[in-house]
Motif scaffolding. Sequence first.
Motif, PDB file in Angstrom:
ATOM      1  N   LEU A  86       0.870  -1.201   0.054  1.00 49.11           N
ATOM      2  CA  LEU A  86       0.101   0.093  -0.057  1.00 49.11           C
ATOM      3  C   LEU A  86       0.941   1.327   0.062  1.00 49.11           C
ATOM      4  O   LEU A  86       1.919   1.415   0.780  1.00 49.11           O
ATOM      5  N   TYR A  87       0.598   2.281  -0.906  1.00 47.15           N
ATOM      6  CA  TYR A  87       1.157   3.318  -0.990  1.00 47.15           C
ATOM      7  C   TYR A  87       0.813   4.376   0.294  1.00 47.15           C
ATOM      8  O   TYR A  87      -0.390   4.644   0.164  1.00 47.15           O
ATOM      9  N   TYR A  88       1.592   4.654   0.809  1.00 42.73           N
ATOM     10  CA  TYR A  88       1.306   5.754   2.007  1.00 42.73           C
ATOM     11  C   TYR A  88       1.167   7.089   1.522  1.00 42.73           C
ATOM     12  O   TYR A  88       1.902   7.917   0.723  1.00 42.73           O
ATOM     13  N   VAL A  89       0.038   7.614   1.844  1.00 37.70           N
ATOM     14  CA  VAL A  89      -0.349   8.973   1.449  1.00 37.70           C
ATOM     15  C   VAL A  89      -0.807   9.610   2.776  1.00 37.70           C
ATOM     16  O   VAL A  89      -1.685   9.461   3.509  1.00 37.70           O
ATOM     17  N   SER A  90       0.144  10.686   3.163  1.00 37.87           N
ATOM     18  CA  SER A  90      -0.101  11.301   4.304  1.00 37.87           C
ATOM     19  C   SER A  90      -1.120  12.003   4.495  1.00 37.87           C
ATOM     20  O   SER A  90      -1.864  12.251   5.752  1.00 37.87           O
ATOM     21  N   ALA A  91      -1.721  12.758   3.571  1.00 31.12           N
ATOM     22  CA  ALA A  91      -3.126  13.637   3.626  1.00 31.12           C
ATOM     23  C   ALA A  91      -4.433  12.542   3.855  1.00 31.12           C
ATOM     24  O   ALA A  91      -5.124  12.986   4.373  1.00 31.12           O
ATOM     25  N   SER A  92      -4.130  11.321   3.737  1.00 29.13           N
ATOM     26  CA  SER A  92      -5.329  10.302   3.934  1.00 29.13           C
ATOM     27  C   SER A  92      -5.079   9.649   5.329  1.00 29.13           C
ATOM     28  O   SER A  92      -6.358   8.934   5.766  1.00 29.13           O
ATOM     29  N   GLN A  93      -4.191   9.988   6.126  1.00 29.50           N
ATOM     30  CA  GLN A  93      -4.368   9.400   7.301  1.00 29.50           C
ATOM     31  C   GLN A  93      -5.180  10.250   8.277  1.00 29.50           C
ATOM     32  O   GLN A  93      -5.655   9.603   9.502  1.00 29.50           O
ATOM     33  N   GLN A  94      -5.634  11.471   8.315  1.00 31.46           N
ATOM     34  CA  GLN A  94      -6.462  12.075   9.042  1.00 31.46           C
ATOM     35  C   GLN A  94      -8.115  11.519   8.624  1.00 31.46           C
ATOM     36  O   GLN A  94      -8.325  11.196   7.520  1.00 31.46           O
ATOM     37  N   ILE A  95      -9.091  11.683   9.469  1.00 31.61           N
ATOM     38  CA  ILE A  95     -10.356  11.432   9.094  1.00 31.61           C
ATOM     39  C   ILE A  95     -11.191  12.601   8.583  1.00 31.61           C
ATOM     40  O   ILE A  95     -11.949  12.271   7.653  1.00 31.61           O
ATOM     41  N   THR A  96     -10.928  13.642   9.135  1.00 26.92           N
ATOM     42  CA  THR A  96     -11.772  14.794   8.514  1.00 26.92           C
ATOM     43  C   THR A  96     -11.246  15.760   7.689  1.00 26.92           C
ATOM     44  O   THR A  96     -10.008  15.468   7.460  1.00 26.92           O
ATOM     45  N   ASN A  97     -11.938  16.377   6.765  1.00 23.89           N
ATOM     46  CA  ASN A  97     -11.081  17.281   5.722  1.00 23.89           C
ATOM     47  C   ASN A  97     -10.569  16.628   4.761  1.00 23.89           C
ATOM     48  O   ASN A  97      -9.568  17.470   4.184  1.00 23.89           O
ATOM     49  N   THR A  98     -10.765  15.380   4.559  1.00 23.41           N
ATOM     50  CA  THR A  98      -9.727  14.797   3.208  1.00 23.41           C
ATOM     51  C   THR A  98     -10.945  13.814   2.862  1.00 23.41           C
ATOM     52  O   THR A  98     -12.038  13.537   2.991  1.00 23.41           O
ATOM     53  N   THR A  99     -10.378  13.261   1.625  1.00 22.11           N
ATOM     54  CA  THR A  99     -11.188  12.208   1.012  1.00 22.11           C
ATOM     55  C   THR A  99     -11.609  11.026   1.707  1.00 22.11           C
ATOM     56  O   THR A  99     -11.047  10.669   2.813  1.00 22.11           O
ATOM     57  N   LEU A 100     -12.638  10.699   1.484  1.00 23.58           N
ATOM     58  CA  LEU A 100     -13.489   9.462   2.108  1.00 23.58           C
ATOM     59  C   LEU A 100     -13.048   8.215   1.591  1.00 23.58           C
ATOM     60  O   LEU A 100     -12.969   7.210   2.184  1.00 23.58           O
ATOM     61  N   LEU A 101     -12.530   8.248   0.307  1.00 24.58           N
ATOM     62  CA  LEU A 101     -12.329   7.170  -0.419  1.00 24.58           C
ATOM     63  C   LEU A 101     -10.752   7.288  -1.093  1.00 24.58           C
ATOM     64  O   LEU A 101     -10.517   8.177  -1.889  1.00 24.58           O
ATOM     65  N   LEU A 102      -9.837   6.385  -0.930  1.00 23.60           N
ATOM     66  CA  LEU A 102      -8.680   6.349  -1.493  1.00 23.60           C
ATOM     67  C   LEU A 102      -8.640   4.802  -1.846  1.00 23.60           C
ATOM     68  O   LEU A 102      -8.633   3.904  -1.296  1.00 23.60           O
ATOM     69  N   LEU A 103      -8.191   4.878  -3.246  1.00 23.26           N
ATOM     70  CA  LEU A 103      -8.220   3.456  -4.211  1.00 23.26           C
ATOM     71  C   LEU A 103      -6.754   3.648  -4.848  1.00 23.26           C
ATOM     72  O   LEU A 103      -6.383   4.415  -5.244  1.00 23.26           O
ATOM     73  N   GLN A 104      -6.265   2.233  -4.477  1.00 19.55           N
ATOM     74  CA  GLN A 104      -4.930   2.246  -5.369  1.00 19.55           C
ATOM     75  C   GLN A 104      -5.085   1.047  -5.995  1.00 19.55           C
ATOM     76  O   GLN A 104      -5.698  -0.008  -5.782  1.00 19.55           O
ATOM     77  N   VAL A 105      -4.568   1.063  -7.238  1.00 19.65           N
ATOM     78  CA  VAL A 105      -4.482   0.103  -8.367  1.00 19.65           C
ATOM     79  C   VAL A 105      -3.185  -0.489  -8.356  1.00 19.65           C
ATOM     80  O   VAL A 105      -2.208   0.499  -8.974  1.00 19.65           O
ATOM     81  N   LEU A 106      -2.785  -1.635  -8.056  1.00 25.08           N
ATOM     82  CA  LEU A 106      -1.498  -2.142  -8.100  1.00 25.08           C
ATOM     83  C   LEU A 106      -1.124  -2.878  -9.162  1.00 25.08           C
ATOM     84  O   LEU A 106      -1.923  -4.092  -9.031  1.00 25.08           O
ATOM     85  N   GLU A 107      -0.454  -2.823 -10.203  1.00 26.76           N
ATOM     86  CA  GLU A 107      -0.148  -3.881 -11.290  1.00 26.76           C
ATOM     87  C   GLU A 107       1.156  -4.720 -10.721  1.00 26.76           C
ATOM     88  O   GLU A 107       2.125  -4.132 -10.406  1.00 26.76           O
ATOM     89  N   LEU A 108       0.950  -6.050 -10.681  1.00 26.50           N
ATOM     90  CA  LEU A 108       1.873  -7.054 -10.167  1.00 26.50           C
ATOM     91  C   LEU A 108       2.340  -7.602 -11.525  1.00 26.50           C
ATOM     92  O   LEU A 108       1.586  -7.838 -12.390  1.00 26.50           O
TER      93      LEU A 108
END
Length: 132
Positions: free
Chosen positions: A110-132
């Motif tokens: 999983l790619y670490y996105v610092s802005a996604s660590q908080q609960i409020t005032n950020t996106t509700l949905l973070l999707l990552q597509v990983l190609e293996l």
Amino acid sequence: MVSPTFYLFKPLSDIDDQDGLRVRVPMIHIYKKQASMAEKDPVQVIRQALSQTLVFYYPFVGRLREEPHRKLMVDCTGEGAMFVEADADVTLDQFGDSLQPPFPCFHELLYYVSASQQITNTTLLLLQVLEL
């Protein structure tokens, strides 16, 4: 073409607004590439499908806001979900036959996105597509 979403506030129910539920839940879903999709880029397929689907699930492209007395509500802003494309230098075969929890290397994939660590005032949905 992506359709616009509704702009409104949706207060969370008292059940959904509990302090113990104010967490992000990471999940991983693994799909093997199908022969019928050989010529298609899975990242673009998923990105296009999401842009069309999330119009109907517009609260997911809003932001969670905290009102007075710690009451949470979804601000349906239409700002969008966070979408990350990533590549991994491994194959599914390296994980073995059983792709069941606990999944090996879960946090390394999983790619670490610092802005996604908080609960409020950020996106509700973070999707990552990983190609293996």
